[in-house]
Design a protein around this motif. Structure first.
Motif, mmCIF file in Angstrom:
data_model
loop_
_atom_site.group_PDB
_atom_site.id
_atom_site.type_symbol
_atom_site.label_atom_id
_atom_site.label_comp_id
_atom_site.label_asym_id
_atom_site.label_seq_id
_atom_site.Cartn_x
_atom_site.Cartn_y
_atom_site.Cartn_z
ATOM 1 N N LEU A 62 0.713 -1.288 -0.338
ATOM 2 C CA LEU A 62 0.362 0.400 -0.245
ATOM 3 C C LEU A 62 0.750 1.370 -0.446
ATOM 4 O O LEU A 62 1.479 1.258 0.616
ATOM 5 C CB LEU A 62 -0.857 0.137 1.071
ATOM 6 C CG LEU A 62 -1.966 1.346 1.522
ATOM 7 C CD1 LEU A 62 -2.551 1.541 0.550
ATOM 8 C CD2 LEU A 62 -2.549 1.094 2.814
ATOM 9 N N PHE A 63 0.697 2.188 -0.739
ATOM 10 C CA PHE A 63 1.586 3.105 -1.225
ATOM 11 C C PHE A 63 0.536 4.618 -1.077
ATOM 12 O O PHE A 63 -0.335 4.384 -1.525
ATOM 13 C CB PHE A 63 1.942 3.580 -2.276
ATOM 14 C CG PHE A 63 2.468 2.159 -3.099
ATOM 15 C CD1 PHE A 63 4.064 2.603 -3.300
ATOM 16 C CD2 PHE A 63 1.852 1.426 -3.671
ATOM 17 C CE1 PHE A 63 4.666 1.225 -2.917
ATOM 18 C CE2 PHE A 63 2.944 -0.387 -4.080
ATOM 19 C CZ PHE A 63 4.542 0.453 -4.460
ATOM 20 N N LEU A 64 1.178 4.909 -0.091
ATOM 21 C CA LEU A 64 0.120 6.490 0.798
ATOM 22 C C LEU A 64 1.565 8.183 -0.029
ATOM 23 O O LEU A 64 2.408 8.303 0.312
ATOM 24 C CB LEU A 64 0.145 6.823 1.671
ATOM 25 C CG LEU A 64 -1.056 5.515 2.226
ATOM 26 C CD1 LEU A 64 -1.245 5.365 3.706
ATOM 27 C CD2 LEU A 64 -1.917 5.049 1.554
ATOM 28 N N LEU A 65 0.229 8.749 -0.116
ATOM 29 C CA LEU A 65 1.402 9.926 -0.771
ATOM 30 C C LEU A 65 0.808 10.858 0.251
ATOM 31 O O LEU A 65 -0.740 11.480 0.471
ATOM 32 C CB LEU A 65 1.681 10.459 -1.744
ATOM 33 C CG LEU A 65 1.851 11.699 -1.985
ATOM 34 C CD1 LEU A 65 3.639 12.320 -1.747
ATOM 35 C CD2 LEU A 65 1.524 12.513 -3.125
ATOM 36 N N THR A 66 1.474 11.998 0.977
ATOM 37 C CA THR A 66 0.224 13.178 1.555
ATOM 38 C C THR A 66 1.246 14.193 2.029
ATOM 39 O O THR A 66 2.147 14.523 0.994
ATOM 40 C CB THR A 66 0.167 12.999 4.139
ATOM 41 O OG1 THR A 66 1.819 13.275 4.283
ATOM 42 C CG2 THR A 66 -0.227 11.905 3.291
ATOM 43 N N ALA A 135 7.787 4.981 6.785
ATOM 44 C CA ALA A 135 7.670 6.578 6.001
ATOM 45 C C ALA A 135 8.661 7.189 6.351
ATOM 46 O O ALA A 135 9.518 7.393 6.980
ATOM 47 C CB ALA A 135 5.912 6.837 7.339
ATOM 48 N N THR A 136 8.909 8.461 5.328
ATOM 49 C CA THR A 136 9.433 9.129 4.941
ATOM 50 C C THR A 136 9.412 10.509 4.352
ATOM 51 O O THR A 136 8.584 10.389 3.767
ATOM 52 C CB THR A 136 10.505 8.690 3.968
ATOM 53 O OG1 THR A 136 12.196 9.147 3.834
ATOM 54 C CG2 THR A 136 10.354 8.282 2.059
ATOM 55 N N ALA A 145 8.055 18.655 1.146
ATOM 56 C CA ALA A 145 6.804 18.763 -0.010
ATOM 57 C C ALA A 145 6.367 18.022 0.481
ATOM 58 O O ALA A 145 4.638 18.160 0.372
ATOM 59 C CB ALA A 145 7.006 18.259 -1.328
ATOM 60 N N GLY A 146 6.243 17.134 1.362
ATOM 61 C CA GLY A 146 5.358 16.473 2.071
ATOM 62 C C GLY A 146 5.830 14.852 2.631
ATOM 63 O O GLY A 146 7.250 15.187 2.807
ATOM 64 N N TYR A 147 5.035 13.860 2.179
ATOM 65 C CA TYR A 147 5.697 12.516 3.188
ATOM 66 C C TYR A 147 5.203 11.124 2.590
ATOM 67 O O TYR A 147 4.427 11.338 1.562
ATOM 68 C CB TYR A 147 5.079 12.407 4.457
ATOM 69 C CG TYR A 147 5.141 13.581 5.662
ATOM 70 C CD1 TYR A 147 6.824 13.499 6.037
ATOM 71 C CD2 TYR A 147 4.444 14.045 6.300
ATOM 72 C CE1 TYR A 147 6.912 14.483 6.838
ATOM 73 C CE2 TYR A 147 5.209 15.918 6.681
ATOM 74 C CZ TYR A 147 6.451 15.555 7.076
ATOM 75 O OH TYR A 147 6.823 16.279 7.978
ATOM 76 N N LEU A 148 5.680 9.940 2.355
ATOM 77 C CA LEU A 148 5.528 8.861 1.816
ATOM 78 C C LEU A 148 5.691 8.111 2.433
ATOM 79 O O LEU A 148 5.966 7.883 3.616
ATOM 80 C CB LEU A 148 6.846 8.902 1.013
ATOM 81 C CG LEU A 148 6.356 7.632 0.134
ATOM 82 C CD1 LEU A 148 5.272 7.010 -1.159
ATOM 83 C CD2 LEU A 148 8.089 6.965 -0.623
ATOM 84 N N ASP A 149 4.373 7.135 2.189
ATOM 85 C CA ASP A 149 4.516 6.127 3.601
ATOM 86 C C ASP A 149 4.444 4.706 2.460
ATOM 87 O O ASP A 149 3.509 4.144 1.359
ATOM 88 C CB ASP A 149 3.086 5.770 4.506
ATOM 89 C CG ASP A 149 2.870 5.020 4.847
ATOM 90 O OD1 ASP A 149 3.530 5.040 5.894
ATOM 91 O OD2 ASP A 149 2.676 3.538 4.363
#
Length: 252
Positions: A62-66, A135-136, A145-149
């Protein structure tokens, strides 16, 4: 029962109410649409990067972008998770802060500003206690810019999980460089308000934030806010880059 079946059962039972846990927070559709427009390049780079990386994956991910505030902008997942995710509370607009959904990998990396690997037992909310999450923080150019999980339900995939999470930001940086180098016809359309265009033109003329504030009779912090929105819309991190891209798109 399979892992995905267990997740589906857990989420369907807990999505509406979880005793002792505050309801998950979501942005309104209007606010989400606005934030997604501001971060259109970040979302595009994320999607482009995954389209290349996912071809080589066979496991459940599962890939999440915030965005920088932990608001979910975009997501992607392996095909075996389609029904699971559809029945889950995870959707764009969800706020991944500790206040909204308990301690999670995104809230932890947001707090520490460094990569975080969070095993299932360290998540506060029971909805996420089947996931191993890495997450990074994300940067586009030199701008945060945001965070990746990147998450998996398979404990044996932790090392691969981390390797994937480290590859995606590099791909997104490449997309950013391509964005700056691409001709006008390849640039995404950008929508600016009248005030944003006015400030963009003043920036192009070399006016400082203080000078712009005086001319428009607004506060300097308001000018800085408009600049941040303009930079995000153009996918840049400096005035020089903003002027260059805006000129190429015929806004100046």
């Amino acid at each position: 029962m399979s892992s995905t079946s267990t997740l589906r059962k857990s989420w369907s039972e807990n999505e509406i109410y979880v005793p002792g846990i505050a309801p998950i927070q979501y942005l309104s559709k209007t606010n989400l649409d606005r934030i997604r427009k501001i971060n259109h390049f970040l979302i595009s780079a994320f999607q482009h990067s995954l389209s290349e990386i996912k071809e080589n994956l066979s496991s459940t991910y599962l890939f999440l972008l915030t965005d920088a505030d932990g608001v979910l902008l975009a997501m992607d997942y392996s095909c075996d998770l389609e029904q699971v995710v559809k029945q889950s509370p995870i959707r764009p607009g969800m706020v991944f802060t500790a206040t909204s959904c308990g301690v999670n990998a995104i809230s932890e990396t947001k707090d520490k500003q460094k990569p975080v690997l969070l095993p299932p037992e360290q998540h506060d909310h029971p909805l996420f206690q089947s996931w191993h999450c890495y997450a990074t923080p994300l940067s586009v150019g030199l701008q945060h810019a945001g965070y990746l999980d990147v998450s998996t339900i398979n404990a044996d995939m932790q090392s691969e999980l981390i390797a994937i999470a480290k590859l995606i930001p590099a791909h997104m940086q490449n997309c950013y460089q391509s964005h700056l180098a691409s001709p006008e016809t390849d640039q995404p359309s950008v929508e600016f308000t009248k005030r944003q265009l006015t400030i963009l033109k003043m920036i192009a003329r070399g006016l400082t934030v203080k000078a712009i504030a005086l001319k428009l009779k607004i506060k300097e912090c308001t000018v800085n806010h408009h600049k941040k929105v303009i930079f995000n819309k153009l996918g840049v991190q400096s005035s020089a880059e903003a002027v260059s891209i805006a000129s190429r798109l015929s806004y100046l």
